[in-house]
Design a protein around this motif. Structure first.
Motif, mmCIF file in Angstrom:
data_model
loop_
_atom_site.group_PDB
_atom_site.id
_atom_site.type_symbol
_atom_site.label_atom_id
_atom_site.label_comp_id
_atom_site.label_asym_id
_atom_site.label_seq_id
_atom_site.Cartn_x
_atom_site.Cartn_y
_atom_site.Cartn_z
ATOM 1 N N VAL A 1 0.935 -1.208 0.095
ATOM 2 C CA VAL A 1 0.015 -0.001 -0.041
ATOM 3 C C VAL A 1 0.634 1.247 0.123
ATOM 4 N N TYR B 1 -2.021 7.216 -3.505
ATOM 5 C CA TYR B 1 -1.996 7.255 -2.196
ATOM 6 C C TYR B 1 -3.275 6.371 -1.563
ATOM 7 N N GLN B 2 -2.709 5.370 -0.618
ATOM 8 C CA GLN B 2 -3.434 4.478 0.197
ATOM 9 C C GLN B 2 -4.253 3.359 -0.738
ATOM 10 N N LYS B 3 -3.341 3.201 -1.889
ATOM 11 C CA LYS B 3 -3.994 2.129 -2.899
ATOM 12 C C LYS B 3 -2.822 0.985 -2.919
ATOM 13 N N ILE C 1 2.236 4.499 1.134
ATOM 14 C CA ILE C 1 1.814 5.095 2.400
ATOM 15 C C ILE C 1 2.306 6.770 2.219
#
Length: 163
Positions: free
Chosen positions: A25, A74-76, A27
């Motif tokens: 992920v 982001y956050q994927k 971060i």
């Protein structure tokens, strides 16, 4: 015993030809061509997107480039195929998110250059042509940094503004 040694040597050679793939992920997005992922083992990996060069943050379109990568990543969950390691010990990667080539997406958006100097000899002919077409399309449409008459490539900007 000799057969075992030959088999072991062949298996090692075959494994060496396979690229390293990291997944995790995202971060943190640092700028338009670098980010940090955290893998399933909770290890953090600093990544630099291969074959592109985004404007420096202090350069025109630097913040827009960073925001674009942030929206994509982001956050994927990302899958990163390692091409090389740079002088800062970051893995230089082709980044895929939901099947999209994020490196190429930054170029298509006009928020990164196709870094031909680095790409020649390392990027496949097909992929090189794809990135060139993406940059040409962004230039023609005057997207992102191509809105400027003569945008300064990041490699020239860094030379003129050493840290």
């Amino acid at each position: 015993m000799l057969r075992f040694c030959v088999l072991l040597l062949l298996l090692t050679a075959c494994k060496a030809d396979q690229p390293t793939v990291l997944s995790g992920v995202v971060i943190k997005v640092l700028d338009g061509d670098s980010l940090i992922i955290r893998d399933a083992a909770n290890q953090e990996h600093a990544l630099r997107l291969a074959f592109i060069d985004a404007p420096e943050y202090s350069q025109a379109f630097g913040s827009e480039s960073r925001r674009s990568l942030d929206r994509w990543a982001y956050q994927k969950t990302a899958v990163a195929t390692v091409i090389d390691t740079d002088k800062y010990q970051r893995s230089v990667v082709l980044l895929q998110i939901v099947g999209k080539d994020i490196n190429a997406e930054q170029v298509k958006a006009g928020l990164a250059w196709h870094y031909q100097h680095f790409a020649k000899g390392k990027q496949s002919t097909t992929q090189f042509a794809l990135y060139q077409a993406a940059e040409s399309e962004a230039r023609a449409a005057q997207r992102g940094l191509w809105q400027e008459a003569t945008p300064t490539p990041p490699w020239d900007y860094r030379r003129a503004h050493p840290r």
